[in-house]
Every structure is written in C-alpha cells, then in structure tokens.
Scaffold this motif. Structure first.
Motif, PDB file in Angstrom:
ATOM      1  N   PHE B  88       3.505   2.768 -43.880  1.00  0.00           N
ATOM      2  CA  PHE B  88       2.828   2.238 -42.695  1.00  0.00           C
ATOM      3  C   PHE B  88       2.741   0.733 -42.875  1.00  0.00           C
ATOM      4  CE2 PHE B  88       0.543   2.508 -38.941  1.00  0.00           C
ATOM      5  CZ  PHE B  88      -0.780   2.099 -39.020  1.00  0.00           C
ATOM      6  N   TYR B  89       3.266  -0.025 -41.895  1.00  0.00           N
ATOM      7  CA  TYR B  89       3.310  -1.475 -42.010  1.00  0.00           C
ATOM      8  C   TYR B  89       2.311  -2.102 -41.041  1.00  0.00           C
ATOM      9  CZ  TYR B  89       7.469  -0.892 -44.808  1.00  0.00           C
ATOM     10  OH  TYR B  89       8.347  -0.531 -45.808  1.00  0.00           O
ATOM     11  N   LEU B  90       1.493  -2.969 -41.588  1.00  0.00           N
ATOM     12  CA  LEU B  90       0.458  -3.627 -40.797  1.00  0.00           C
ATOM     13  C   LEU B  90       0.679  -5.126 -40.779  1.00  0.00           C
ATOM     14  CD1 LEU B  90      -2.579  -1.587 -42.038  1.00  0.00           C
ATOM     15  CD2 LEU B  90      -1.969  -1.863 -39.645  1.00  0.00           C
ATOM     16  N   CYS B  91       0.611  -5.684 -39.599  1.00  0.00           N
ATOM     17  CA  CYS B  91       0.680  -7.127 -39.413  1.00  0.00           C
ATOM     18  C   CYS B  91      -0.730  -7.622 -39.118  1.00  0.00           C
ATOM     19  CB  CYS B  91       1.620  -7.440 -38.253  1.00  0.00           C
ATOM     20  SG  CYS B  91       1.796  -9.194 -37.877  1.00  0.00           S
ATOM     21  N   ALA B  92      -1.059  -8.796 -39.589  1.00  0.00           N
ATOM     22  CA  ALA B  92      -2.381  -9.359 -39.350  1.00  0.00           C
ATOM     23  C   ALA B  92      -2.253 -10.856 -39.100  1.00  0.00           C
ATOM     24  CB  ALA B  92      -3.304  -9.101 -40.542  1.00  0.00           C
ATOM     25  N   SER B  93      -3.247 -11.406 -38.462  1.00  0.00           N
ATOM     26  CA  SER B  93      -3.288 -12.856 -38.251  1.00  0.00           C
ATOM     27  C   SER B  93      -4.698 -13.353 -38.477  1.00  0.00           C
ATOM     28  CB  SER B  93      -2.804 -13.217 -36.844  1.00  0.00           C
ATOM     29  OG  SER B  93      -3.730 -12.772 -35.866  1.00  0.00           O
ATOM     30  N   SER B  94      -4.812 -14.645 -38.733  1.00  0.00           N
ATOM     31  CA  SER B  94      -6.132 -15.231 -38.936  1.00  0.00           C
ATOM     32  C   SER B  94      -6.078 -16.732 -38.674  1.00  0.00           C
ATOM     33  CB  SER B  94      -6.632 -14.971 -40.361  1.00  0.00           C
ATOM     34  OG  SER B  94      -5.929 -15.772 -41.290  1.00  0.00           O
ATOM     35  N   ILE B  95      -7.257 -17.276 -38.438  1.00  0.00           N
ATOM     36  CA  ILE B  95      -7.411 -18.731 -38.422  1.00  0.00           C
ATOM     37  C   ILE B  95      -7.638 -19.142 -39.869  1.00  0.00           C
ATOM     38  CG2 ILE B  95      -8.809 -20.662 -37.642  1.00  0.00           C
ATOM     39  CD1 ILE B  95      -9.584 -18.939 -35.224  1.00  0.00           C
ATOM     40  N   ILE B  96      -6.862 -20.055 -40.364  1.00  0.00           N
ATOM     41  CA  ILE B  96      -6.976 -20.441 -41.771  1.00  0.00           C
ATOM     42  C   ILE B  96      -8.380 -20.987 -42.030  1.00  0.00           C
ATOM     43  CG2 ILE B  96      -6.133 -21.992 -43.572  1.00  0.00           C
ATOM     44  CD1 ILE B  96      -3.411 -21.884 -42.194  1.00  0.00           C
ATOM     45  N   GLY B  97      -9.013 -20.440 -43.047  1.00  0.00           N
ATOM     46  CA  GLY B  97     -10.322 -20.938 -43.449  1.00  0.00           C
ATOM     47  C   GLY B  97     -11.499 -20.282 -42.769  1.00  0.00           C
ATOM     48  N   LEU B  98     -11.225 -19.414 -41.816  1.00  0.00           N
ATOM     49  CA  LEU B  98     -12.341 -18.812 -41.093  1.00  0.00           C
ATOM     50  C   LEU B  98     -12.221 -17.296 -41.078  1.00  0.00           C
ATOM     51  CD1 LEU B  98     -12.683 -21.061 -37.919  1.00  0.00           C
ATOM     52  CD2 LEU B  98     -14.173 -21.007 -39.907  1.00  0.00           C
ATOM     53  N   TYR B  99     -13.344 -16.639 -41.164  1.00  0.00           N
ATOM     54  CA  TYR B  99     -13.467 -15.223 -40.911  1.00  0.00           C
ATOM     55  C   TYR B  99     -12.403 -14.393 -41.613  1.00  0.00           C
ATOM     56  CZ  TYR B  99     -16.448 -17.504 -37.593  1.00  0.00           C
ATOM     57  OH  TYR B  99     -17.388 -18.323 -37.027  1.00  0.00           O
ATOM     58  N   GLY B 100     -11.972 -13.342 -41.004  1.00  0.00           N
ATOM     59  CA  GLY B 100     -11.012 -12.451 -41.640  1.00  0.00           C
ATOM     60  C   GLY B 100      -9.807 -12.250 -40.758  1.00  0.00           C
ATOM     61  N   TYR B 101      -9.192 -11.098 -40.940  1.00  0.00           N
ATOM     62  CA  TYR B 101      -7.978 -10.793 -40.209  1.00  0.00           C
ATOM     63  C   TYR B 101      -8.274 -10.111 -38.879  1.00  0.00           C
ATOM     64  CZ  TYR B 101      -5.152 -11.077 -44.528  1.00  0.00           C
ATOM     65  OH  TYR B 101      -4.511 -11.475 -45.660  1.00  0.00           O
ATOM     66  N   THR B 102      -7.317 -10.287 -37.975  1.00  0.00           N
ATOM     67  CA  THR B 102      -7.170  -9.361 -36.863  1.00  0.00           C
ATOM     68  C   THR B 102      -5.894  -8.588 -37.141  1.00  0.00           C
ATOM     69  OG1 THR B 102      -8.231 -10.883 -35.308  1.00  0.00           O
ATOM     70  CG2 THR B 102      -6.879  -9.125 -34.386  1.00  0.00           C
ATOM     71  N   PHE B 103      -6.010  -7.274 -37.138  1.00  0.00           N
ATOM     72  CA  PHE B 103      -4.857  -6.435 -37.456  1.00  0.00           C
ATOM     73  C   PHE B 103      -4.177  -5.930 -36.190  1.00  0.00           C
ATOM     74  CE2 PHE B 103      -4.548  -5.718 -41.955  1.00  0.00           C
ATOM     75  CZ  PHE B 103      -5.788  -6.053 -42.448  1.00  0.00           C
ATOM     76  N   GLY B 104      -2.852  -5.738 -36.286  1.00  0.00           N
ATOM     77  CA  GLY B 104      -2.133  -5.009 -35.266  1.00  0.00           C
ATOM     78  C   GLY B 104      -2.337  -3.521 -35.463  1.00  0.00           C
ATOM     79  N   SER B 105      -1.749  -2.732 -34.592  1.00  0.00           N
ATOM     80  CA  SER B 105      -1.951  -1.281 -34.624  1.00  0.00           C
ATOM     81  C   SER B 105      -1.025  -0.585 -35.610  1.00  0.00           C
ATOM     82  CB  SER B 105      -1.760  -0.691 -33.229  1.00  0.00           C
ATOM     83  OG  SER B 105      -0.488  -1.042 -32.735  1.00  0.00           O
ATOM     84  N   GLY B 106      -0.059  -1.315 -36.157  1.00  0.00           N
ATOM     85  CA  GLY B 106       0.783  -0.762 -37.207  1.00  0.00           C
ATOM     86  C   GLY B 106       2.078  -0.156 -36.720  1.00  0.00           C
ATOM     87  N   THR B 107       3.055  -0.117 -37.627  1.00  0.00           N
ATOM     88  CA  THR B 107       4.345   0.554 -37.399  1.00  0.00           C
ATOM     89  C   THR B 107       4.557   1.530 -38.541  1.00  0.00           C
ATOM     90  OG1 THR B 107       5.385  -1.273 -36.213  1.00  0.00           O
ATOM     91  CG2 THR B 107       6.846   0.290 -37.314  1.00  0.00           C
ATOM     92  N   ARG B 108       4.833   2.771 -38.179  1.00  0.00           N
ATOM     93  CA  ARG B 108       5.109   3.788 -39.210  1.00  0.00           C
ATOM     94  C   ARG B 108       6.619   3.919 -39.332  1.00  0.00           C
ATOM     95  NH1 ARG B 108       1.676   6.712 -41.742  1.00  0.00           N
ATOM     96  NH2 ARG B 108       0.052   6.269 -40.209  1.00  0.00           N
ATOM     97  N   LEU B 109       7.138   3.545 -40.494  1.00  0.00           N
ATOM     98  CA  LEU B 109       8.577   3.572 -40.741  1.00  0.00           C
ATOM     99  C   LEU B 109       8.919   4.767 -41.622  1.00  0.00           C
ATOM    100  CD1 LEU B 109      11.437   2.295 -40.742  1.00  0.00           C
ATOM    101  CD2 LEU B 109      10.709   0.910 -42.690  1.00  0.00           C
ATOM    102  N   THR B 110       9.934   5.508 -41.199  1.00  0.00           N
ATOM    103  CA  THR B 110      10.379   6.678 -41.951  1.00  0.00           C
ATOM    104  C   THR B 110      11.883   6.594 -42.168  1.00  0.00           C
ATOM    105  OG1 THR B 110       8.650   8.026 -40.927  1.00  0.00           O
ATOM    106  CG2 THR B 110      10.438   9.194 -42.029  1.00  0.00           C
ATOM    107  N   VAL B 111      12.308   6.857 -43.377  1.00  0.00           N
ATOM    108  CA  VAL B 111      13.740   6.921 -43.674  1.00  0.00           C
ATOM    109  C   VAL B 111      14.218   8.347 -43.461  1.00  0.00           C
ATOM    110  CG1 VAL B 111      15.478   6.710 -45.466  1.00  0.00           C
ATOM    111  CG2 VAL B 111      13.644   5.033 -45.299  1.00  0.00           C
ATOM    112  N   VAL B 112      15.310   8.480 -42.695  1.00  0.00           N
ATOM    113  CA  VAL B 112      15.843   9.825 -42.405  1.00  0.00           C
ATOM    114  C   VAL B 112      17.220   9.994 -43.031  1.00  0.00           C
ATOM    115  CG1 VAL B 112      14.502  10.097 -40.312  1.00  0.00           C
ATOM    116  CG2 VAL B 112      16.767   9.046 -40.207  1.00  0.00           C
TER     117      VAL B 112
END
Lengths: 112, 112
Positions: B88-112
């Motif tokens: 499960f891959y999660l992307c996040a962003s933030s303002i440098i120096g402030l608070y924490g992350y805001t996360f995206g909803s994620g991508t579930r990657l599967t190898v077939v």
C-alpha cells in the motif's frame, strides 16, 4: 538517527475500559504526531504535540508528551467499538532535512 | 476543497513492468513524501521532496524513482528492479516546519 517504537503492537480491550499506548523515541524530536488508520484506508491526523508537557484531548483520546523521557502516550478512556483502528505515532528529525519517522503502529480492537 | 489526490486506487503490475503512481496536491504545500506500508507494518519512507526539481532518497529507495517538476505533483515510478512491490503506497504533503502531514487515500499495488 531517530527511531520510534510503540507498544503494545496489538491491543484487545473491552468496551468501557481504559488503556494507554506508549511511544518511545530514540533521539531528539521537536514534535510528536499521532495518527489513526482504519483498515484499508489512509492515515488521519489526530494530534500534534509541540513541547514538553503538552497535552491534547479529543473525545475519549488524550495524548501527552514528555520530551525528557522521550515518551508520548495516547490514553483511551472508556473505549467504544468505533475506536477500533491502528494508531501510529511519528516523530520529526531535527537535523538536516525534515523527515517524519513512524512507529510500527498499535492495532486496537475494542470488543463489545 | 484543498487536498491530496492519489491515483489509481488499485493497480496491478506484471512481472518486469514499470508502473507510475500519481500524487497531486492543491494545498500549496512545499514538501511531498512517498511511503510504503506492508500488511500489519508501519510506514517506510521511499522518497521525499522539499522543493521543485529536488528530491532525496528515504530508507527504501531502491527500485523506485520520482520526479518533482511541479510543486503540485510528485509521481512515483515502481521499476522492475523492485522485486517485491506489492504494498500500500501513501503519498503525503506538508508545509515545511509546520504541523504534520496531509495524506492521500493511497494506492494498493499488486504484482500479478
């Protein structure tokens, strides 16, 4: 290098009971975060703790920070089923570029 | 509404293929991050970027590549060199120096 450890890793508790999740970190972290993750979902921010002695509360959850002990706690009061989730703490490195280091998470299951 | 969008939600990869996961944010955040989460595990940092056209390796960068050509976008390519990409891959962003992350909803990657 900042390392973050949580315990317990798994927690099964009855509704109405109280419990505490512990988060230890290895070197200086200038802030401590708590997140909640529901199964298959992303992470939701719960608290950010910025200074020694900081305490934040939201509903049945209360987080605190002791920077001298390098310890943060997440206390659950009178647990309800809706609190079942995985809880992560994360610290932020203070040297070089800012990176957030996550603990392994505590999987909480509240039994009715 | 401001937020961070990951796509696709589910992705299937054949052995030997490269695949690219999208992450876009309209929060005007400077910093963006990619994390990998394996079942029952915490988050591990793959790459992060604090400014356009610059990015740094995280703890598990091997087999991955990123670009940051625009402030809003931070795509992650999982290359064929990544031997165990199912996660499960999660992307996040933030303002440098402030608070924490805001996360995206994620991508579930599967190898077939």
């Amino acid at each position: 290098e900042l390392k973050v450890e949580q315990n317990p890793l798994f927690l099964s508790m009855q509704e109405g009971k109280n419990y505490t999740i512990y988060c230890n970190y290895s070197t200086t972290s200038d802030r401590l975060y708590w997140y909640r993750q529901d199964p298959g979902k992303s992470l939701e921010s719960l608290f950010v703790l910025l200074s020694n002695g900081a305490v934040k509360q939201e509903g049945r959850l209360m987080a605190s920070l002791d920077t001298k002990a390098r310890l943060s706690t997440l206390h659950i009061t009178a647990a309800v089923h809706d609190l079942s989730a995985t809880y992560f703490c994360a610290g932020r490195t203070t040297s070089g570029t800012y990176k957030y280091i996550f603990g392994t998470g505590t999987r909480l299951k509240v039994l009715a | 509404d401001g937020g961070i969008t990951q796509s696709p939600k589910y992705l299937f990869r054949k052995e030997g293929q490269n695949v690219t996961l999208s992450c876009e944010q309209n929060l005007n955040h400077d910093a963006m991050y990619w994390y990998r989460q394996d079942p029952g595990q915490g988050l591990r940092l793959i790459y992060y970027s604090q400014i356009v056209n610059d990015f740094q390796k995280g703890d598990i960068a091997e087999g991955y590549s990123v670009s940051r050509e625009k402030k809003e976008s931070f795509p992650l390519t999982v290359t064929s060199a990544q031997k165990n990409p199912t996660a499960f891959y999660l992307c996040a962003s933030s303002i440098i120096g402030l608070y924490g992350y805001t996360f995206g909803s994620g991508t579930r990657l599967t190898v077939v």
